[in-house]
Design an enzyme around this catalytic site. Structure first.
Site, PDB file in Angstrom:
ATOM      1  N   HIS A  32      50.613   3.169  44.048  1.00 15.53           N
ATOM      2  CA  HIS A  32      50.880   4.809  44.437  1.00 15.53           C
ATOM      3  C   HIS A  32      49.324   5.187  45.289  1.00 15.53           C
ATOM      4  O   HIS A  32      48.716   5.348  44.768  1.00 15.53           O
ATOM      5  CB  HIS A  32      51.007   5.371  43.127  1.00 15.53           C
ATOM      6  CG  HIS A  32      51.026   6.606  43.284  1.00 15.53           C
ATOM      7  ND1 HIS A  32      51.658   7.311  41.865  1.00 15.53           N
ATOM      8  CD2 HIS A  32      51.473   7.530  44.621  1.00 15.53           C
ATOM      9  CE1 HIS A  32      52.243   8.324  42.565  1.00 15.53           C
ATOM     10  NE2 HIS A  32      52.239   8.555  44.084  1.00 15.53           N
TER      11      HIS A  32
ATOM     12  N   ARG B 135      59.659   8.609  42.228  1.00 17.30           N
ATOM     13  CA  ARG B 135      59.122   8.515  41.122  1.00 17.30           C
ATOM     14  C   ARG B 135      59.439   7.545  40.966  1.00 17.30           C
ATOM     15  O   ARG B 135      61.170   7.140  40.947  1.00 17.30           O
ATOM     16  CB  ARG B 135      58.866   9.904  40.049  1.00 17.30           C
ATOM     17  CG  ARG B 135      58.306  11.127  39.766  1.00 17.30           C
ATOM     18  CD  ARG B 135      56.655  10.304  40.124  1.00 17.30           C
ATOM     19  NE  ARG B 135      55.737  11.321  40.179  1.00 17.30           N
ATOM     20  CZ  ARG B 135      54.440  11.174  41.272  1.00 17.30           C
ATOM     21  NH1 ARG B 135      55.315  11.111  42.166  1.00 17.30           N
ATOM     22  NH2 ARG B 135      53.793  12.514  41.116  1.00 17.30           N
TER      23      ARG B 135
HETATM   24  P1  NDP Z   1      59.571  20.074  47.045  1.00 14.64           P
HETATM   25  O1  NDP Z   1      59.766  20.614  45.597  1.00 14.64           O
HETATM   26  O2  NDP Z   1      59.074  20.711  48.037  1.00 14.64           O
HETATM   27  O3  NDP Z   1      61.311  19.605  47.018  1.00 14.64           O
HETATM   28  C1  NDP Z   1      61.824  18.718  46.206  1.00 14.64           C
HETATM   29  C2  NDP Z   1      63.412  19.339  46.173  1.00 14.64           C
HETATM   30  O4  NDP Z   1      64.083  18.257  45.686  1.00 14.64           O
HETATM   31  C3  NDP Z   1      63.932  20.548  46.519  1.00 14.64           C
HETATM   32  O5  NDP Z   1      64.189  20.727  47.099  1.00 14.64           O
HETATM   33  C4  NDP Z   1      65.074  19.800  45.189  1.00 14.64           C
HETATM   34  O6  NDP Z   1      66.037  21.277  45.052  1.00 14.64           O
HETATM   35  C5  NDP Z   1      65.262  19.165  45.473  1.00 14.64           C
HETATM   36  N1  NDP Z   1      65.996  18.151  44.107  1.00 14.64           N
HETATM   37  C6  NDP Z   1      65.449  18.621  43.005  1.00 14.64           C
HETATM   38  N2  NDP Z   1      66.507  18.014  41.978  1.00 14.64           N
HETATM   39  C7  NDP Z   1      67.084  17.741  42.267  1.00 14.64           C
HETATM   40  C8  NDP Z   1      68.896  16.918  41.906  1.00 14.64           C
HETATM   41  N3  NDP Z   1      68.864  16.473  40.872  1.00 14.64           N
HETATM   42  N4  NDP Z   1      69.608  16.101  43.694  1.00 14.64           N
HETATM   43  C9  NDP Z   1      68.762  16.723  44.719  1.00 14.64           C
HETATM   44  N5  NDP Z   1      67.789  17.124  44.788  1.00 14.64           N
HETATM   45  C10 NDP Z   1      66.628  18.396  43.855  1.00 14.64           C
HETATM   46  O7  NDP Z   1      58.788  18.615  45.861  1.00 14.64           O
HETATM   47  P2  NDP Z   1      58.297  17.724  47.700  1.00 14.64           P
HETATM   48  O8  NDP Z   1      59.223  17.517  48.422  1.00 14.64           O
HETATM   49  O9  NDP Z   1      56.575  18.337  47.799  1.00 14.64           O
HETATM   50  O10 NDP Z   1      58.005  16.108  46.606  1.00 14.64           O
HETATM   51  C11 NDP Z   1      59.043  15.879  45.783  1.00 14.64           C
HETATM   52  C12 NDP Z   1      58.527  14.603  45.207  1.00 14.64           C
HETATM   53  O11 NDP Z   1      58.108  14.311  45.618  1.00 14.64           O
HETATM   54  C13 NDP Z   1      57.240  15.574  43.679  1.00 14.64           C
HETATM   55  O12 NDP Z   1      58.296  16.148  42.817  1.00 14.64           O
HETATM   56  C14 NDP Z   1      56.661  14.113  43.511  1.00 14.64           C
HETATM   57  O13 NDP Z   1      57.638  13.303  42.545  1.00 14.64           O
HETATM   58  C15 NDP Z   1      56.546  13.478  44.675  1.00 14.64           C
HETATM   59  N6  NDP Z   1      55.855  12.931  45.075  1.00 14.64           N
HETATM   60  C16 NDP Z   1      55.199  11.410  45.684  1.00 14.64           C
HETATM   61  C17 NDP Z   1      53.924  11.280  45.760  1.00 14.64           C
HETATM   62  C18 NDP Z   1      53.347  10.380  46.536  1.00 14.64           C
HETATM   63  O14 NDP Z   1      51.945   9.771  46.069  1.00 14.64           O
HETATM   64  N7  NDP Z   1      54.677   9.460  46.244  1.00 14.64           N
HETATM   65  C19 NDP Z   1      53.285  12.507  46.429  1.00 14.64           C
HETATM   66  C20 NDP Z   1      53.163  14.152  46.663  1.00 14.64           C
HETATM   67  C21 NDP Z   1      55.210  13.997  45.880  1.00 14.64           C
HETATM   68  P3  NDP Z   1      65.938  22.907  44.887  1.00 14.64           P
HETATM   69  O15 NDP Z   1      64.247  23.116  45.359  1.00 14.64           O
HETATM   70  O16 NDP Z   1      66.959  23.145  46.719  1.00 14.64           O
HETATM   71  O17 NDP Z   1      66.165  22.808  44.035  1.00 14.64           O
END
Ligand code: NDP
Length: 386
Positions: free
Chosen positions: A333, A285
């Site tokens: 995007h 994001r």
């Molecule tokens: P997931 O929920 O599988 O992964 C997100 C990860 O981020 C989790 O492992 C979580 O940790 C970790 N996390 C959260 N907060 C922190 C932090 N402060 N520091 C380090 N790690 C953190 O989601 P996805 O991988 O599927 O997607 C991730 C993001 O990518 C989405 O939220 C979205 O914003 C973005 N996205 C973008 C797209 C695009 O078209 N450009 C499409 C899809 C997604 P834990 O679970 O271990 O707490």
């Protein structure tokens, strides 16, 4: 009967497609790790069609209208007097995609008196004010995993394109040139580099797995550590936080959700700790990075390149500085909205709606907010500010 308000991006400038570049999509058996693909009772579209634009309607119209519901689809989403604002007060369900987000602010929640369910057709519900959804008792769901691999592929493409200086070299061809020295004066091999991801969830881990065969050194930071066998298999180095990781990395990729913990993370301070000439790839994001700090870092040479597909706001205004900053590889995007991804998140949206109307539970893995609190995937990966 429910009113469903769906905000989608505009059709192609030349009109809704009547034919496609390919005849079919590969058949997938499931997601990595065992989560099943969306399981709606039926589909009213052909996978591979453009579903995310206004005329594609996420393939939902027949299904909704056959049950007596009303479907309103618009791309006009911003500003007072927009169709979205006019239709919102009596909508029970709002659906939008992060690529063309219907920003559901606290103020809009106040006016959406009938709103009960917000669906993100895709992943990332930060365009919805999560605290407002919690306090209004509105359920928020997204189609977890639907486009995670799509984004991971885009990340790998952007890393290679930045490090190898692909885009300026392609431009040389378009311009009729053959200026090899100009192309290669900023071109490197990825082999041997240190690559780190901020977050190793579905996308971050998929990026790490895809990069392993490039013989790079892989690093990650996350709130929860990956299983030891995964760390061993990928030869991962774990760091407590982004500040501890970035000094070691030639390439950093951001794959965390936008929430209070990650907002503004890549500002002057964190960037000043990165190696001179590092590349930053952000498909997560835009607001995880400080817009102007990125421009400054590219201009000073602290960063050798920045690429991604996420902006704020979306659509990005014509004068957004990321359109013109040096050494960038930005796209609109699009990474999570390939035709392949659209088929999955449209099917997942229908699955969520079927559960909602049938009164059966929405899959836990799709839930972000439910019953006035973070729930399911939301409880794991997001944080509320109160
Ligand atoms: P997931 O929920 O599988 O992964 C997100 C990860 O981020 C989790 O492992 C979580 O940790 C970790 N996390 C959260 N907060 C922190 C932090 N402060 N520091 C380090 N790690 C953190 O989601 P996805 O991988 O599927 O997607 C991730 C993001 O990518 C989405 O939220 C979205 O914003 C973005 N996205 C973008 C797209 C695009 O078209 N450009 C499409 C899809 C997604 P834990 O679970 O271990 O707490």
């Amino acid at each position: 009967m429910a009113k469903v308000l769906c905000v989608l991006y505009d059709d192609p400038a030349a009109g809704y497609p009547t034919s496609y570049a390919r005849d079919d999509l590969p058949r997938l058996e499931g997601y990595p790790g065992g989560q099943t693909l969306p399981t709606p009772k039926a589909l009213d579209f052909t996978p591979g069609q453009l579903l995310g634009s206004v005329s594609g309607e996420l393939g939902l119209r027949k299904f909704l209208e056959s049950q007596g519901h009303q479907l309103v689809v618009t791309s006009d989403k911003d500003g007072a007097g927009s169709v979205f604002d006019r239709e919102l007060p009596d909508a029970e369900i709002v659906i939008s995609q992060p690529f063309w987000p219907a920003y559901l602010t606290a103020e809009r929640f106040e006016r959406a008196k009938e709103l009960k369910l917000v669906v993100t057709a895709g992943i990332g519900s930060d365009h919805t004010d999560i605290d407002a959804a919690i306090s209004h008792g509105v359920t928020v769901a997204e189609v977890t995993y639907s486009n995670s691999i799509s984004v991971a592929e885009h990340v790998v493409m952007m890393i290679l394109s930045q490090v190898r200086n692909y885009l300026p070299s392609y431009q040389t061809v378009l311009d009729g040139g053959w200026d090899i020295a100009d192309c290669v004066a900023r071109s490197y091999d990825v082999e041997g580099m240190h690559v780190g991801t901020v977050a190793a969830g579905r996308i971050g881990l998929a990026v790490l797995k895809r990069l392993k065969p490039f013989d790079v050194h892989l690093h990650y930071t996350d709130r929860h550590r990956l299983p030891a066998e995964v760390e061993r298999e990928l030869n991962l180095t774990f760091h407590e936080d982004a500040a501890a990781m970035v000094p070691h990395c030639d390439v950093v990729t951001v794959n965390a959700p936008l929430h209070p913990e990650t907002e503004g993370l890549f500002g002057d301070s964190l960037i000043s700790g990165m190696k001179r000439g590092a590349y930053l790839i952000n498909t997560a994001r835009a607001r995880i990075a400080d817009r102007d700090a990125i421009v400054r870092a590219l201009e000073s040479g602290r960063l050798a390149g920045y690429a991604g597909d996420v902006w704020f706001p979306q659509p990005a205004p014509a004068g957004h500085p990321w359109r013109t900053m040096p050494h960038h590889g930005m796209t609109p995007h699009i990474s999570g909205s390939s035709l392949s991804a659209q088929a999955r998140y449209s099917a997942g949206t229908r699955e969520i709606l079927e559960s909602w109307f049938d009164g059966t539970p929405i899959r836990d893995e799709y839930l972000i907010v439910d019953g006035g609190k973070l729930a399911g995937t939301g409880a794991h990966s997001y944080s509320a500010s109160r």
